[in-house]
Scaffold this active site. Structure first.
Site, PDB file in Angstrom:
ATOM      1  N   TRP A 101       0.886  -1.164   0.145  1.00  0.00           N
ATOM      2  CA  TRP A 101      -0.128  -0.032  -0.064  1.00  0.00           C
ATOM      3  C   TRP A 101       0.929   1.312  -0.069  1.00  0.00           C
ATOM      4  CZ3 TRP A 101      -4.162  -1.361  -1.996  1.00  0.00           C
ATOM      5  CH2 TRP A 101      -4.857  -2.404  -1.547  1.00  0.00           C
ATOM      6  N   ASP A 171      -1.322   6.811   6.374  1.00  0.00           N
ATOM      7  CA  ASP A 171      -2.363   5.901   5.714  1.00  0.00           C
ATOM      8  C   ASP A 171      -2.608   4.808   6.993  1.00  0.00           C
ATOM      9  OD1 ASP A 171      -4.046   3.899   5.024  1.00  0.00           O
ATOM     10  OD2 ASP A 171      -3.056   3.279   3.243  1.00  0.00           O
ATOM     11  N   LYS A 195     -11.782  -1.604   7.033  1.00  0.00           N
ATOM     12  CA  LYS A 195     -10.905  -2.521   7.819  1.00  0.00           C
ATOM     13  C   LYS A 195     -11.418  -2.859   9.204  1.00  0.00           C
ATOM     14  CE  LYS A 195      -8.741  -3.046   4.108  1.00  0.00           C
ATOM     15  NZ  LYS A 195      -7.330  -2.376   3.624  1.00  0.00           N
TER      16      LYS A 195
HETATM   17  C1  LIG Z   1      -7.016  -1.817   2.161  1.00  0.00           C
HETATM   18  C2  LIG Z   1      -5.901  -0.887   2.337  1.00  0.00           C
HETATM   19  C3  LIG Z   1      -5.797  -0.016   1.489  1.00  0.00           C
HETATM   20  C4  LIG Z   1      -7.008   0.220   0.149  1.00  0.00           C
HETATM   21  O1  LIG Z   1      -8.108   0.443   0.276  1.00  0.00           O
HETATM   22  P1  LIG Z   1      -9.242   0.669  -0.585  1.00  0.00           P
HETATM   23  O2  LIG Z   1     -10.293   1.243  -0.065  1.00  0.00           O
HETATM   24  O3  LIG Z   1      -9.562  -0.726  -1.461  1.00  0.00           O
HETATM   25  O4  LIG Z   1      -8.718   1.417  -1.770  1.00  0.00           O
HETATM   26  C5  LIG Z   1      -4.905   1.067   1.644  1.00  0.00           C
HETATM   27  N1  LIG Z   1      -3.853   0.950   2.437  1.00  0.00           N
HETATM   28  C6  LIG Z   1      -4.264   0.126   3.379  1.00  0.00           C
HETATM   29  C7  LIG Z   1      -3.112   0.357   4.637  1.00  0.00           C
HETATM   30  C8  LIG Z   1      -5.053  -1.041   3.371  1.00  0.00           C
HETATM   31  O5  LIG Z   1      -5.105  -1.823   4.480  1.00  0.00           O
END
Ligand SMILES: *Cc1c(COP(=O)(O)O)cnc(C)c1O
Length: 361
Positions: A101, A171, A195
């Site tokens: 990511w 993030d 998540k």
């Molecule tokens: C799942 C995830 C993403 C991507 O998420 P989307 O909503 O599918 O774009 C980005 N960063 C992290 C840390 C993730 O776990």
């Protein structure tokens, strides 16, 4: 009705209490005669839902008044572009590459300016967090970027990097609300909610006001991705992901009721310890991350034998433990044990793993 233990990395398990409340309110939200899905985002009743959600999030995370909270849509992945579009005013930023990511965010940022990789753990398949105490951060970098918890590889920054005075952008998709945070250490905290908080479709951005006061870094930034406009409009510039925000709001209230982020941290540490302690003494299973970089949320593990891994995934599924297969890019297994996973779920998983070990060692 039969609920499984869901170890999915995302979309992931939500508190049963929240799901039940949503079901109860499905046909008639608090006497409105409508589902939250059916009501105007400009109505008084919805206004209260979104304002309450923001307030509860501010309470939980202790978000100072000089930070804006915005609810957006488009996936955390859209924010890989949203971050440089709003913040890359000098056209340069430092990225710490600790997994897929972070790498995707880094690659996306290259479309908008000079993204510099200042550290990486790619040499050991992202199984650790590099030393970030003295990085070579460009003088004119607009920000330093991290993915704080690496969902796929199961690592988390044990401490925040030394950004040499630059603002930190994180993030936190897979560790959102899993433990207390000091918001003032960040310029931006953002994540997708699927998540640890709610249904996919909602992203939350917490941004220091002064960073967006003059608008985005590029005049071509789509209005929908312009954090200043979104903040000025209270996330209601257009129709927001109304139902998703409503569910997030319920989860915020649930966390408050559970005792807030301190209590969540204890709950998560307890669960992670049960699993890691078992893995560390097992003769069959092995955690792929060692020591202080281990994530409390995502626990990858292997047997060292692909056939046995596949057998474990199959048999665990049959026993009611869902989504234990590792990410398609790394194989093995991964148990995601977010806030809503009960301790009992992890205890039962470990029991099952012991049994599997005895049968297959
Ligand atoms: C799942 C995830 C993403 C991507 O998420 P989307 O909503 O599918 O774009 C980005 N960063 C992290 C840390 C993730 O776990």
């Amino acid at each position: 009705m039969n609920r499984v233990y869901n170890f999915s990395a995302g979309p992931a398990v939500l508190p049963e209490e929240v799901l039940k409340e949503c079901a109860d309110e499905m046909f008639d939200y608090k006497g409105s005669g409508m589902s939250v899905m059916e009501m105007s985002h400009r109505s008084k009743v919805y206004d209260e839902i979104i304002k309450d959600a923001e307030k509860d999030l501010r309470d939980l995370m202790n978000i100072p008044d000089n930070y804006k909270v915005i609810f957006l849509q488009g996936g955390a992945s859209l924010l890989f572009a949203g971050v440089p579009m709003n913040l890359m005013k000098n056209g340069k930023a430092a990225y710490i590459i600790t997994g897929q990511w972070a790498k995707k965010a880094y690659q996306e940022a290259q479309m908008y300016g000079e993204a510099v990789a200042v550290a990486s753990s790619a040499d050991k398949t992202f199984s650790y967090i590099p030393d970030c105490s003295d990085l070579d951060i460009p003088e004119d970098a607009d920000y330093v970027y991290i993915c704080e918890n690496n969902t796929i590889y199961g690592t988390k920054f044990p401490e925040l990097p030394n950004t040499k005075g630059k603002i930190l952008v994180a993030d936190v998709s897979s560790c959102f609300l899993s433990e207390p945070v000091d918001v003032t250490k960040y310029g931006v905290i953002y994540g997708g909610v699927q998540k640890n908080i709610g249904p996919s479709g909602v992203q939350i951005v917490i941004v220091r006001e002064d960073l967006i006061a003059d608008g985005p870094a590029f005049k071509q930034t789509p209005t929908m991705m312009n954090w200043k406009i979104q903040a000025d409009n209270g996330s209601l510039y257009n129709t927001p992901p109304c139902y998703g925000i409503y569910v997030c709001g319920k989860v915020f209230k649930w966390i408050k009721k559970m005792g807030g982020l301190e209590a969540m941290k204890k709950h998560n540490e307890k669960k992670a310890a049960i699993l890691y302690n078992f893995l560390d003494q097992s003769k069959l299973f092995k955690a792929t991350v060692q020591g202080k970089d281990r994530s409390l949320m995502n626990v990858p593990f292997i047997t060292g034998n692909e056939e046995l891994d596949a057998k474990f995934v199959k048999e665990s599924k049959a026993a009611g433990f869902e989504n234990l297969k590792g990410h398609r890019t790394v194989g093995g297994m991964r148990a995601s044990i977010y806030n809503a996973m009960p301790i009992e779920g992890v205890e039962k998983l470990v029991e099952f793993m012991k049994k599997f070990e005895a049968e297959n060692a």
